[in-house]
Design an enzyme around this catalytic site. Structure first.
Site, short mmCIF file in Angstrom:
data_model
loop_
_atom_site.label_atom_id
_atom_site.label_comp_id
_atom_site.label_asym_id
_atom_site.label_seq_id
_atom_site.Cartn_x
_atom_site.Cartn_y
_atom_site.Cartn_z
N LYS A 80 0.85 -1.20 0.00
CA LYS A 80 0.00 0.00 0.00
C LYS A 80 0.88 1.25 0.00
O LYS A 80 1.93 1.27 0.66
CB LYS A 80 -0.91 -0.02 1.23
CG LYS A 80 -2.01 1.03 1.24
CD LYS A 80 -2.90 0.88 2.48
CE LYS A 80 -4.01 1.92 2.53
NZ LYS A 80 -4.87 1.78 3.73
N SER A 155 -9.83 1.91 2.86
CA SER A 155 -8.94 2.63 1.96
C SER A 155 -7.93 1.73 1.24
O SER A 155 -7.34 2.17 0.25
CB SER A 155 -8.17 3.68 2.76
OG SER A 155 -7.31 3.06 3.69
N SER A 179 -9.98 -0.33 7.02
CA SER A 179 -9.36 -0.17 5.70
C SER A 179 -8.72 -1.42 5.11
O SER A 179 -8.41 -1.44 3.93
CB SER A 179 -8.31 0.95 5.74
OG SER A 179 -8.96 2.19 5.70
#
Lengths: 490, 476
Positions: A80, A155, A179
């Protein structure tokens, strides 16, 4: 067997037994990205050259027998884009960090390097991890591999979608209020939000420091467990990281469901939950009961305070964490600014997106003198109560079970117009961050539109093992994790 | 109308730990700009603070030496403000649970006697960087070397009522901090800085007047002038029927006046909240006890001991014990020469004069601590004359020469051969018939001239009494 269809554990085994080279594995993932990322937009950056060089280095170490102990040696991984990678852009999917190259590696990156994994690229996300759809990214929304008109969740949307679309074998995400779990639920993959303090946050660009935690997203429970065994453990560089017994992922594969006491908070099935989601999650509970678990419903009225408490605490920390981005030291600098003051104002005005600005303002508001007691202090009180109610629940149960999110993946654009609705979608996940608990998200079926539904198992602090054991047995007893979307080439 | 002034101090002191408060960078002063920095103290995204254990220990030591209660459950808080020298845009500090509370330092009251200045709290925090204004290039540069250097903020109650009391408090505090080895307290390098909170009120009034705060005044002399200037300004305002405005003022020492920086209305809202990156720190009873037992003798106690055991005058002991550097020199000198009184006299006399003449602070003395003792030994053993001793000490002070070697190499030893001394004096007598005549005609004073001439001829290497004795033998 086709490389992209393998799990990370299978792939590492094949590499160690010389059926596949690390370069072949890496190249396969790079090719998949080239073929499909035009459709799904999972990546903010692909580091092909570095990845292939690294693949050869790792191959050498494997050949020399130096990585025999690593369960995931040679496996390509995607990370990420809020996790710092030395010399590779780490943008948080924000314009303000769009050119930021860290001078150091996050501890988790160091650990996966030591384990002989190969980073292929950085994954798209909601800007600064603020959002539940990956639509707030400066680099455009990621698409859900099950339906490109839908969001992948967020997210860590890029991470979940990349695994679902076979653009990654395994990925690292981060979870501040859901997330990791929610995009896993939306994309039909598996993810673990570890106990706060079990994985070092050093090098994770902070959104809300008391809630953030890095965790794995993978094709199945075993992969996530293996990944977790690599990244977890005390780190001297993170004062909030804790000492605990080294996690052995093979333990996860040996567990049993029989005799496990599982509590279901009835408040997790109240107003707002989609019919199909409720049905699938309760069916999963039924399945676990068949497998020998003791299932019991109980009340957890504190759930109604979870969303306000979360958004106050997270925004307060966020506004402080994000005030360092000034356009001077690194990152985006407005070109039209004529002096220092304008550089600050314009760089921030142009560099941050709407959702981030909303939370910066919210955070400044709840912390400002005169409002602190009414908001922030109250939120901290709510935090205590939430922790207490979990503590009480764990007196009776080994783990808790519930949905990850009230719905399956929403259509693109639906949430942007109504942020409050988006916030309410976090109702089942944020409490776990507030209480610092581990939780795993595993696929438990599909709704009437063939969109995946996720099951959430919540564990006691540092008891990742028990929830993953049950998740593993559930996964073995069902075939939801094996289902794959029909992919569309770009 | 009679006024009284009420003063409280916020003192910032940089701790002399080897490394910074949250990372491994050196705390050393100076260095090329931005060379004592890493990703942590420069606030790069993703980095985290880890508390330096020595900072906690130094803070506890300071608290115990100033009679504070130690907070056993400690937390850090974030003070949020945006400024170019603060790369994270917040300072990690302690608001809600400072590590030390409710202490005091005893000072000399202006009205005579002693008084206690209460310490409200001492808390730990990180220092910010430094802005460097480049007039030539017309730009401002930032140096992060100082970022993350550990600081203690020592907050007093408004218990001082004159500039002299403030200076005495600061001197006492500085001495304590130096004794316990937590800070070098160099004001010129910014490792001791004081903010002065001052208000005036009519004598005997119960309520405090409106206070102003003067920030970062960087010498004791400037603090004294700032206090006197601000007191006068506030009294003038009240006398002319105006009001004192609560504000922060900057003291311009070169102009001898202060001007307003910002008023209370513009005061920043620091939006403090608990620092999430640092878990609470618990301090055990054992730890406190252990630190307490390891504390050195503190200035006040040392002073009493010097007076009682060594029979030294109060004034001298006060001066010496005010500086750990003078104490070290004194104790070493006394040890070598075996006579504390001599050691004290030399420090109070010759050394003070040299420090004064050269505008040197005791902490900047560069010479070997053994040298003064060795000089006194040579003097007491009559190996050198008092004059020579002074001259050698000057050389020691300025060039750190080794006194015994220096005396030998420059033939400064006292002449012990009485015959040789007599020969030289006889020559002086022969060369000065006029003075001899005067002396013999009853002018007693004339012998002084002859003594002087003899000493000169002997290059001061014979004791004056000996010379006088021989002269009398020759002339009488």
């Amino acid at each position: 067997m086709e490389i992209l269809k393998m799990t990370a554990l299978e792939l590492s085994k094949a590499i160690k037994s010389k059926e596949i080279t690390v370069r072949q594995a890496t190249q396969a993932v790079l090719d998949a990205i080239a073929d499909y990322d035009g459709t799904y937009n999972c990546y903010t950056c692909v580091c092909e050259k570095e990845a292939l060089e690294r693949a050869d280095e790792v191959q050498k170490l494997i050949d020399e027998g130096k990585l025999d102990a690593s369960p995931l040696a040679g496996v390509p991984i995607a990370v990420k884009d809020n996790i710092c990678t030395k010399g590779i852009t780490t943008t948080c999917s924000s314009k303000i960090l769009s050119n930021f190259k860290p001078t150091y590696n996050a501890t988790v990156v160091e650990r996966l390097n030591e384990a002989g994994m190969v980073i292929v690229g950085k994954l798209n996300m909601d800007e600064f991890a603020m959002g539940s759809t990956t639509e707030t990214s400066y680099f455009g929304a990621t698409k859900n591999p099950w339906n490109i008109e839908c969001v992948p969740g967020g997210s860590s949307g890029g991470a979940a979608a990349s695994v679902a679309a076979d653009e990654a074998i395994i990925a690292l995400g981060s979870d501040t209020g859901g997330s990791i779990r929610q995009p896993c639920s939306f994309c039909g993959v598996t993810g673990l939000k570890p106990t706060y303090g079990s994985v070092s946050r050093y090098g994770l660009v902070a959104y809300a420091s008391s809630l953030d935690q890095i965790g794995p997203i993978g094709k199945d429970v075993a992969d996530c467990a293996a990944m977790y065994s690599i990244i977890s453990g005390r780190d001297e560089k993170d004062g909030t990281s804790m000492d605990f017994e080294k996690f052995d992922y093979t333990e996860v594969l040996k567990g049993e469901v029989k005799g496990k006491k599982i509590g279901i908070p009835s408040d997790y099935f109240g107003e707002g939950i989609a019919k199909d989601v409720k049905k699938k999650v309760l069916a999963a509970a039924e399945k676990l009961k068949e497998m020998g678990a003791e299932i019991e419903e109980f009340d957890m009225p504190i759930v109604k305070y979870a969303i306000p408490a979360y958004y106050i605490i997270a925004s307060a920390e966020a506004c402080s964490n994000l005030s360092r981005y000034d356009g001077i030291k690194y990152g985006y600098k407005s070109e039209s600014a004529r002096n220092l003051r304008e550089t600050y104002i314009k760089s921030r005005s142009e560099g941050f997106g709407m959702e981030v600005k909303r939370r910066i303002m919210l955070g400044n508001f709840v912390l400002s003198s005169g409002y602190y007691d009414a908001y922030y202090k109250k939120a901290l009180q709510a935090k205590k109560l939430i922790q207490q109610s979990f503590f009480d629940a764990f007196e009776k149960y080994d783990m808790l079970l519930g949905p990850v999110a009230p719905t399956t993946a929403l259509k693109l654009g639906e949430s942007l117009s109504d942020p409050l609705k988006m916030y309410l979608g976090d109702i089942y996940t944020v409490m776990i961050n507030i209480a610092g608990l581990p939780a795993v998200s595993v696929p438990c079926g599909f709704d009437s539109n063939n969109m995946p539904v996720g099951l959430q198992l919540i564990g006691k602090p540092f008891d990742e093992k028990t929830i993953m054991q049950v998740a593993y047995q559930y996964e073995k007893a069902t075939d939801f994790s094996d289902k794959k979307p029909n992919l569309i080439k770009a | 109308m009679d006024y009284e002034v009420v003063i409280g101090l916020e003192v910032h002191t940089e701790l002399s730990t080897k490394t910074k408060i949250f990372c491994g960078c050196t705390t050393e002063f100076g260095g090329e700009p931005n060379t004592h920095v890493c990703e942590i103290c420069s606030g790069m995204p993703g980095t985290l603070p880890v508390v330096n254990k020595s900072v906690i220990e130094y803070a506890i030591r300071t608290g115990l030496a100033t009679n504070c209660k130690i907070t056993q459950y400690n937390k850090f808080d974030r003070k949020n403000y945006f400024y170019p020298d603060l790369p994270k845009a917040y300072q990690v500090s302690q608001l809600y649970l400072p590590i030390c509370q409710n202490g005091f330092v005893e000072i000399n009251a202006s009205e005579g006697g002693k008084k206690k200045v209460r310490i409200h709290e001492i808390h730990m925090e990180e220092d910010a960087g430094k802005l460097v204004h480049d007039d030539f290039e017309d730009c401002t540069l930032v140096d992060y070397n100082r970022c993350g250097v550990p600081l203690l903020e020592i907050v007093s109650e408004p218990d001082m009522s004159s500039a002299d009391e403030v200076i005495d408090y600061l001197e006492k505090l500085k001495a304590i901090l130096q004794y316990i080895g937590v800070s070098d307290c160099k004001m010129q390098e910014g490792s001791l800085r004081a903010d002065v909170n001052l208000s005036v009120r009519k004598k005997g009034a119960n309520e405090y007047g409106t206070r102003t705060e003067m920030k970062n005044i960087n010498s004791f002399k400037a603090i004294k002038r700032a206090i006197e200037g601000e007191t006068e300004r506030q009294i003038d305002l009240l006398e002319s029927g105006e009001k004192v405005v609560q504000e922060t003022r900057r003291w311009d020492d070169s102009k001898g006046e202060s001007y307003a920086m910002r008023s209370k209305e513009d005061a920043q809202d620091y939006k403090y909240f608990p620092e999430p990156d640092i878990p609470p720190i618990e301090i055990s009873d054992e730890k406190i006890e252990q630190i307490k037992n390891a504390l050195p003798e503190l200035p006040e106690k040392k002073k009493q001991r010097y007076m009682e055991e060594m029979n030294l005058p109060e004034y001298d002991t006060g001066i010496i014990t005010n500086s750990i550097h003078l104490v070290r020199l004194f104790e070493r000198t006394a040890e070598i020469c075996g006579n504390p009184k001599d050691a004290a006299n030399w420090i109070m006399g010759e050394l003070m004069k040299m420090l004064n003449d050269t505008q040197t602070l005791p902490e900047d003395m560069k010479f070997n601590q053994d040298s003064l003792g060795k000089i006194i030994v040579m003097l007491n053993e009559n190996k050198i004359s008092r004059n020579t001793a002074k001259k050698v000490f000057e050389k020691v002070f300025s060039e750190d020469v080794e006194p015994e070697k220096y005396v030998k190499e420059n033939n400064l030893e006292v002449m012990t051969d009485t015959g040789a001394i007599k020969g030289i004096i006889e020559k002086v007598v022969a060369d000065n018939p006029k003075s001899v005549e005067e002396y013999k005609s009853g002018k007693e004073k004339a012998i002084q001239f002859l003594i002087g001439q003899s000493m000169r001829a002997l290059k001061g290497q014979a004791p004056a009494q000996e010379v006088t004795k021989i002269l009398h033998e020759i002339l009488d």
